[in-house]
Design an enzyme around this catalytic site. Structure first.
Site, PDB file in Angstrom:
ATOM      1  N   ARG A 104      -2.681  -1.403  -3.454  1.00 39.22           N
ATOM      2  CA  ARG A 104      -3.672  -0.326  -3.545  1.00 39.22           C
ATOM      3  C   ARG A 104      -3.079   0.774  -4.445  1.00 39.22           C
ATOM      4  O   ARG A 104      -2.007   1.267  -4.659  1.00 39.22           O
ATOM      5  CB  ARG A 104      -3.530   0.390  -2.143  1.00 39.22           C
ATOM      6  CG  ARG A 104      -4.222   1.640  -2.228  1.00 39.22           C
ATOM      7  CD  ARG A 104      -3.683   2.615  -1.064  1.00 39.22           C
ATOM      8  NE  ARG A 104      -4.431   3.966  -1.203  1.00 39.22           N
ATOM      9  CZ  ARG A 104      -3.879   5.086  -0.810  1.00 39.22           C
ATOM     10  NH1 ARG A 104      -2.671   4.957  -0.325  1.00 39.22           N
ATOM     11  NH2 ARG A 104      -4.720   6.192  -0.963  1.00 39.22           N
ATOM     12  N   GLU A 155      -7.272  -1.322   5.037  1.00 43.59           N
ATOM     13  CA  GLU A 155      -7.209  -1.396   3.776  1.00 43.59           C
ATOM     14  C   GLU A 155      -6.415  -2.505   3.150  1.00 43.59           C
ATOM     15  O   GLU A 155      -6.908  -3.289   2.155  1.00 43.59           O
ATOM     16  CB  GLU A 155      -6.628  -0.101   2.974  1.00 43.59           C
ATOM     17  CG  GLU A 155      -7.081   1.126   3.364  1.00 43.59           C
ATOM     18  CD  GLU A 155      -6.111   2.279   3.191  1.00 43.59           C
ATOM     19  OE1 GLU A 155      -6.317   3.244   2.266  1.00 43.59           O
ATOM     20  OE2 GLU A 155      -5.190   2.395   3.852  1.00 43.59           O
ATOM     21  N   HIS A 194      -8.919   7.221  -1.483  1.00 44.01           N
ATOM     22  CA  HIS A 194      -9.276   6.550  -0.181  1.00 44.01           C
ATOM     23  C   HIS A 194     -10.274   5.655  -0.153  1.00 44.01           C
ATOM     24  O   HIS A 194     -10.996   5.394   0.850  1.00 44.01           O
ATOM     25  CB  HIS A 194      -9.230   7.395   1.127  1.00 44.01           C
ATOM     26  CG  HIS A 194      -7.943   8.293   1.190  1.00 44.01           C
ATOM     27  ND1 HIS A 194      -7.964   9.628   1.469  1.00 44.01           N
ATOM     28  CD2 HIS A 194      -6.476   7.866   1.150  1.00 44.01           C
ATOM     29  CE1 HIS A 194      -6.583  10.104   1.712  1.00 44.01           C
ATOM     30  NE2 HIS A 194      -5.921   9.091   1.421  1.00 44.01           N
ATOM     31  N   ASN A 245       0.953  -1.177   0.052  1.00 36.31           N
ATOM     32  CA  ASN A 245       0.039   0.120  -0.038  1.00 36.31           C
ATOM     33  C   ASN A 245       0.896   1.171   0.273  1.00 36.31           C
ATOM     34  O   ASN A 245       1.411   1.812   1.017  1.00 36.31           O
ATOM     35  CB  ASN A 245      -0.787  -0.040   1.044  1.00 36.31           C
ATOM     36  CG  ASN A 245      -1.893   1.053   1.572  1.00 36.31           C
ATOM     37  OD1 ASN A 245      -1.665   2.174   0.506  1.00 36.31           O
ATOM     38  ND2 ASN A 245      -2.747   0.929   2.247  1.00 36.31           N
ATOM     39  N   GLU A 268      -6.474   8.029  13.737  1.00 35.01           N
ATOM     40  CA  GLU A 268      -6.374   7.092  14.922  1.00 35.01           C
ATOM     41  C   GLU A 268      -5.536   7.561  15.970  1.00 35.01           C
ATOM     42  O   GLU A 268      -5.982   7.058  17.375  1.00 35.01           O
ATOM     43  CB  GLU A 268      -6.045   6.063  14.218  1.00 35.01           C
ATOM     44  CG  GLU A 268      -7.014   5.274  13.077  1.00 35.01           C
ATOM     45  CD  GLU A 268      -6.114   4.166  12.365  1.00 35.01           C
ATOM     46  OE1 GLU A 268      -5.388   3.308  12.957  1.00 35.01           O
ATOM     47  OE2 GLU A 268      -6.600   3.773  11.262  1.00 35.01           O
ATOM     48  N   ARG A 303      -0.046  18.971   0.396  1.00 36.76           N
ATOM     49  CA  ARG A 303      -0.890  19.388  -0.529  1.00 36.76           C
ATOM     50  C   ARG A 303      -1.780  20.510   0.242  1.00 36.76           C
ATOM     51  O   ARG A 303      -2.351  20.511   1.231  1.00 36.76           O
ATOM     52  CB  ARG A 303      -1.888  18.226  -1.089  1.00 36.76           C
ATOM     53  CG  ARG A 303      -1.166  17.473  -1.962  1.00 36.76           C
ATOM     54  CD  ARG A 303      -1.929  16.204  -2.115  1.00 36.76           C
ATOM     55  NE  ARG A 303      -1.354  15.117  -1.403  1.00 36.76           N
ATOM     56  CZ  ARG A 303      -1.878  14.081  -1.398  1.00 36.76           C
ATOM     57  NH1 ARG A 303      -3.105  13.800  -1.877  1.00 36.76           N
ATOM     58  NH2 ARG A 303      -1.385  13.033  -0.329  1.00 36.76           N
TER      59      ARG A 303
END
Length: 397
Positions: free
Chosen positions: A90, A385, A179, A9, A333, A240
């Site tokens: 991913r 994921e 996402h 990922n 988290e 970003r």
């Protein structure tokens, strides 16, 4: 019989990896390579319960991380390596070409390359992971799972820009969202925790990491999300900028003598928390500076949390009924400070934070972080994921 899948990922500044049983979800190996392109690039992992760490070298990135996983961690684990039946990857952006997971072919690789301009920090990194895995495991099928696929359920009013319609018709200029793999997993987990069917569950999921997005999930399906045609739109992120007035680009080029390439690099690589704080793109450093009252860190933290709270509030209109607000991802988290700052700005919805529960959910904890009399629940759920990717990989092979 175990069905082990190696999952790679690749994020914009990190790489999560795992070897897991796609049926039971048990992880044999899990790890994270992080701080890419910084002086302290490093990798950490847990193998059959035993932890390890290593420095990757100053300014190391995806290629060095994949090489370390294959040549150092997996090299002496022949039994586990031999039991791996597929590699799952991913992929952030599949455009309109890829609306579901697929087995990797030369045509698929070309399609991912064609979408690289839509995810310039991600798709090239994904391709590094794919090619490194192909070289290391030439006999194994490679499967790619697209973040954009989950958002294909967005209605036209959510994914279109107010531009000449021919730009969508002829050039596929539209909002895609990212996402999606994480948002899908969280939708299922939240429904289970709430004791509801996923197709009857409405949540607002905040996936917060170096890249960050919010998703309005209605009846288990994405109906709106903060990222757009590329991962640049939406929230303030590590490097970003998120939402800006598009005329700023013209101003920088015509009045400030920037080239278009320099502006593009600025918006993707020099903005966000890094640009506004002038300290770091790492949220942990921003949090430390915020606690110390450093002006740049305070400025960045307040902007990050305000933008996120605004998005959450706006998605109430898309859902009508909110069963829960969920925080996930590395920041979501682990940062009780950010969760508290965001939720306290949403008191108009009758949200009340349980400070002790919120602090208890730090560093991998999960659970409800609002008080019993809060009109809307807020929860922390660890995303997975990798499990979604492994399950898709097995189903395709």
């Amino acid at each position: 019989m175990n069905k082990l899948v190696l999952v790679l990922n690749c994020g914009s500044s990190s790489l999560k990896f795992a070897v897991l049983d796609s049926v039971s979800g048990d992880e044999r190996l899990s790890g994270l390579a992080e701080c890419f392109n910084l002086e302290n690039a490093r990798i950490k992992w847990k193998l059959d319960g035993n932890k390890g760490t290593a420095d990757l070298g100053a300014f190391a990135a995806h290629k060095e991380a994949v090489a370390y996983i294959v040549n150092s961690i997996l090299k002496d684990e022949k039994e586990m390596s031999d039991a791996i039946v597929a590699i799952g990857h991913r992929i952030v952006h599949g455009g309109e070409k890829f609306t579901s997971s697929v087995i990797v072919t030369d045509e698929v690789i070309q399609g991912i390359e064609d979408c690289a301009t839509l995810a310039p920090l991600h798709n090239p990194a994904h391709l590094i992971g794919i090619r490194a895995a192909q070289a290391a495991f030439p006999a194994l099928p490679q499967v790619v799972v697209f973040d954009t696929a989950f958002h294909q359920t967005m209605p036209e009013k959510a994914y279109l820009y107010a531009l000449p319609y021919k730009l969508y018709r002829e050039n596929a200029v539209r909002r895609y969202g990212m996402h999606g793999t994480s948002h899908l997993f969280i939708a299922r987990e939240a429904a289970s925790i709430l004791g509801q069917k996923v197709e009857e569950t409405n949540i607002i999921n905040c996936h917060l990491g170096n890249g960050a997005s919010v998703c309005a999930i209605k009846d288990g399906k994405s109906v709106d999300t903060s990222m757009g045609m590329t991962p640049l739109e939406g929230l303030v992120m590590g490097t970003r900028c998120g939402d800006i007035d598009p005329s700023i680009i013209n101003h920088l080029v015509t009045q400030c003598n920037y080239t278009l390439a320099e502006v593009n690099s600025m918006l993707n690589n020099e903005s966000g928390l890094l640009g506004i704080s002038e300290i770091s793109s790492d949220c942990r450093a921003i949090e430390e500076g915020y606690a110390e009252g450093k002006a740049g860190a305070v400025r960045a933290m307040e902007l990050f949390c305000y933008r996120l709270a605004k998005y959450i509030a706006s998605y109430a209109a898309a859902l009508g009924r909110i069963d829960a607000i969920v925080f996930t991802g590395g920041i979501g988290e682990n940062s009780d400070v950010i969760r508290s700052l965001v939720l306290n700005q949403l008191s108009i919805f009758g949200i009340k934070v349980d400070n002790e529960a919120n602090k208890a959910a730090r560093f991998g904890g999960e659970g409800t972080i609002t008080a019993a009399d809060s009109q809307i629940k807020a929860m922390v759920i660890s995303t997975n994921e990798e499990l979604v990717i492994a399950q898709d990989a097995i189903s395709l092979i």
